[in-house]
Design a protein around this motif. Structure first.
Motif, PDB file in Angstrom:
ATOM      1  N   GLY A 255       0.764  -1.396   0.156  1.00 35.83           N
ATOM      2  CA  GLY A 255       0.037   0.014   0.157  1.00 35.83           C
ATOM      3  C   GLY A 255       0.874   1.371   0.097  1.00 35.83           C
ATOM      4  O   GLY A 255       2.001   1.339  -0.907  1.00 35.83           O
ATOM      5  N   VAL A 256       0.612   2.000   0.946  1.00 37.31           N
ATOM      6  CA  VAL A 256       1.371   3.490   1.149  1.00 37.31           C
ATOM      7  C   VAL A 256       1.434   3.727   2.460  1.00 37.31           C
ATOM      8  O   VAL A 256       0.760   3.237   3.234  1.00 37.31           O
ATOM      9  CB  VAL A 256       0.575   4.562   0.386  1.00 37.31           C
ATOM     10  N   ALA A 257       2.448   4.753   2.920  1.00 37.43           N
ATOM     11  CA  ALA A 257       2.737   5.041   4.203  1.00 37.43           C
ATOM     12  C   ALA A 257       2.730   6.488   4.090  1.00 37.43           C
ATOM     13  O   ALA A 257       3.342   7.164   3.227  1.00 37.43           O
ATOM     14  CB  ALA A 257       4.149   4.372   4.574  1.00 37.43           C
ATOM     15  N   LEU A 258       1.808   6.943   4.978  1.00 39.37           N
ATOM     16  CA  LEU A 258       1.876   8.602   5.050  1.00 39.37           C
ATOM     17  C   LEU A 258       2.746   9.132   6.265  1.00 39.37           C
ATOM     18  O   LEU A 258       2.824   8.458   7.166  1.00 39.37           O
ATOM     19  CB  LEU A 258       0.315   9.118   5.289  1.00 39.37           C
ATOM     20  N   VAL A 259       3.608   9.945   5.948  1.00 36.67           N
ATOM     21  CA  VAL A 259       4.431  10.736   7.036  1.00 36.67           C
ATOM     22  C   VAL A 259       3.656  11.948   7.346  1.00 36.67           C
ATOM     23  O   VAL A 259       3.618  12.800   6.413  1.00 36.67           O
ATOM     24  CB  VAL A 259       5.936  10.859   6.573  1.00 36.67           C
ATOM     25  N   LEU A 260       3.300  12.084   8.494  1.00 41.90           N
ATOM     26  CA  LEU A 260       2.246  13.260   8.841  1.00 41.90           C
ATOM     27  C   LEU A 260       3.296  14.465   9.358  1.00 41.90           C
ATOM     28  O   LEU A 260       4.423  14.265   9.855  1.00 41.90           O
ATOM     29  CB  LEU A 260       1.556  13.012   9.898  1.00 41.90           C
ATOM     30  N   ALA A 261       2.984  15.656   9.600  1.00 45.20           N
ATOM     31  CA  ALA A 261       3.802  16.765  10.010  1.00 45.20           C
ATOM     32  C   ALA A 261       3.876  16.234  11.690  1.00 45.20           C
ATOM     33  O   ALA A 261       2.850  15.767  12.395  1.00 45.20           O
ATOM     34  CB  ALA A 261       2.925  18.046  10.077  1.00 45.20           C
ATOM     35  N   GLY A 262       5.114  16.266  12.306  1.00 48.23           N
ATOM     36  CA  GLY A 262       5.437  16.020  13.621  1.00 48.23           C
ATOM     37  C   GLY A 262       6.123  14.533  13.341  1.00 48.23           C
ATOM     38  O   GLY A 262       6.394  14.039  14.447  1.00 48.23           O
ATOM     39  N   GLY A 263       6.224  13.720  12.276  1.00 48.10           N
ATOM     40  CA  GLY A 263       6.848  12.759  12.187  1.00 48.10           C
ATOM     41  C   GLY A 263       5.924  11.377  12.249  1.00 48.10           C
ATOM     42  O   GLY A 263       6.616  10.291  12.111  1.00 48.10           O
ATOM     43  N   GLU A 264       4.965  11.478  12.508  1.00 50.75           N
ATOM     44  CA  GLU A 264       3.989  10.208  12.474  1.00 50.75           C
ATOM     45  C   GLU A 264       3.932   9.454  11.353  1.00 50.75           C
ATOM     46  O   GLU A 264       3.498  10.127  10.332  1.00 50.75           O
ATOM     47  CB  GLU A 264       2.585  10.615  13.150  1.00 50.75           C
TER      48      GLU A 264
END
Length: 438
Positions: A255-264
């Motif tokens: 699938g995909v991996a999301l990297v959010l603001a803050g590093g999560e």
């Protein structure tokens, strides 16, 4: 759209439901019989009073078993034969099978498996509840076109896909059943066989029920992509991720991996792991999963960090500035002007307000404000664009707020809930930066 296809629909879901009902009824009959065997020697004179409810419930279960036994063979036979005929296959907000005098629709989210016949002329689509739709196509390339249309299809303005857990199945149920069997063997050595068997059945049923309550990873998880962001939904609730909060999108094996603001990091598994473990589940099933992943990647790359210039200029006039919902609505009522701003008061044109409303990267506050400002217009075009903007929201709270704002009314509770569910991202500052020149 695929015309003049021969379609066979096999409703195995009904047959499977009846079979599960029969199995459950038989299992509970065995549990009741075992419980009665334990109660009778222990209760003494009160045995009949205690056994009466069990007898009544057992009688109802017997009737249910008889009904299921009579209907189950017919249901399986009807599913195997199915209903076939020439039909038009259309993919819109669902997979629609249109035949003379009949129309069937299957949600796109429910289509989880696909296979191409060896002859190359028939596509077999399977839903998550067991129904099978067999579509005979003229050209093998039409099979991939159909799969591509299903993978990219939208329902009510949003795109949805099922999420999976890349984890082995939980062992709790097997563990509890194993403990129940061990207890039966221990009881067998110290008690009468009948009592030991009854205790084993009751313990096994209790263990199975406890394992079912404690099972992990069984809740259905769904990803909904809208114009404003991503909504991760399951039985526990919803998590909304605005596009502005997504810093990076990485492609993974499943699938995909999301990297959010803050590093999560938020992994999204779209390809069912069993497709890689089971060689028989390849072919178009993998094509369908891969197409869905590709479509999600395209949506994320297109919408992350997006912001319309008109929306950035118009945002400041739509800000709430701490006003209650009623006062904010009154301030926005006369904001939209076809002629734009005059020399005294800064105003918005309809297209500037629509630019904010239809910009999924805009903060929820400004989009709701644009809907309130536009609600004074009652023409068909405005109503249609307001409806489409609401349907395109992945966040349920923001969708409800825009729907209420489109009617010119919004309460404080709905407004606060929508604003709290939508986290302001980097785009928010850009949207508040400037107002249209007076």
């Amino acid at each position: 759209m695929f015309k003049r296809c021969r379609v066979l629909i096999q409703p195995y879901a009904d047959a499977r439901f009846v079979s599960r009902m029969l199995t459950s009824a038989l299992a509970w009959l065995l549990v009741l019989f075992s419980a009665a065997s334990l109660v009778e020697p222990l209760a003494g004179r009160l045995a009949m009073a205690l056994l009466m409810p069990l007898l009544l419930l057992g009688s109802l279960l017997v009737l249910l078993c008889v009904a299921c036994m009579l209907y189950a063979p017919l249901a399986w036979l009807w599913a195997a034969v199915g209903s076939s005929g020439a039909a038009v296959v259309r993919v819109s907000n669902a997979l629609c099978i249109e035949r003379p005098g009949d129309r069937s629709a299957f949600p796109l989210l429910s289509l989880t498996s696909a296979r191409l016949a060896r002859s190359g002329g028939e596509v077999a689509l399977k839903t998550d509840d067991g129904d099978v739709i067999r579509v005979r196509v003229d050209d093998p390339t039409d099979a991939e076109r159909l799969i591509g249309a299903i993978a990219a299809g939208r329902a009510q303005g949003t795109w949805s896909v099922r999420l999976y857990d890349d984890l082995p199945p939980p062992l709790r149920r097997r563990l509890f059943v194993g403990l129940a069997a061990l207890m039966s063997l221990i009881c067998w050595s110290v008690l009468d066989p009948d009592v030991a068997l009854s205790l084993g059945v009751v313990t096994g049923a209790s263990a199975w029920g406890l394992a079912a309550l404690l099972r992990e990873g069984s809740a259905q998880r769904v990803l909904v992509a809208g114009s404003d962001g991503l909504s991760l939904r399951d039985d526990a609730g919803e998590r909304f991720i605005p596009y502005a909060c997504i810093e990076r999108v990485d492609e993974t094996a499943l699938g995909v991996a999301l990297v959010l603001a803050g590093g999560e990091e938020v992994p999204l598994t779209i390809v069912p792991p069993q497709l890689l473990r089971d060689p028989s589940e390849t072919g178009l099933s993998m094509v369908l999963a891969e197409r869905r992943r590709e479509h999600l990647l395209a949506l994320l790359r297109e919408r992350s960090g997006r912001g319309a210039p008109e929306a950035r200029r118009a945002g400041a006039l739509l800000e709430r500035r701490g006003l209650p919902a009623r006062a904010w609505r009154a301030a926005l009522r006369c904001l939209v002007s076809e002629a734009g701003a005059d020399y005294r008061t800064a105003k918005l044109t309809r297209e500037q307000a629509f630019a904010v409303l239809e910009d999924g990267g805009a903060p929820a506050e400004l989009r709701i404000g644009a809907a309130l400002a536009l609600s004074a217009s009652r023409d068909d075009e405005t109503a249609a664009r307001l409806r489409i903007a609401a349907e395109g929201c992945a966040s349920r709270d923001v969708r409800l707020a825009i729907e209420q704002a489109a009617e010119g009314e919004i309460d404080d509770w709905t407004l606060e809930r929508a604003l709290s569910s939508s986290t302001a991202g980097p785009a928010a500052g850009a949207l508040r930066a400037t107002a249209p020149a007076a």
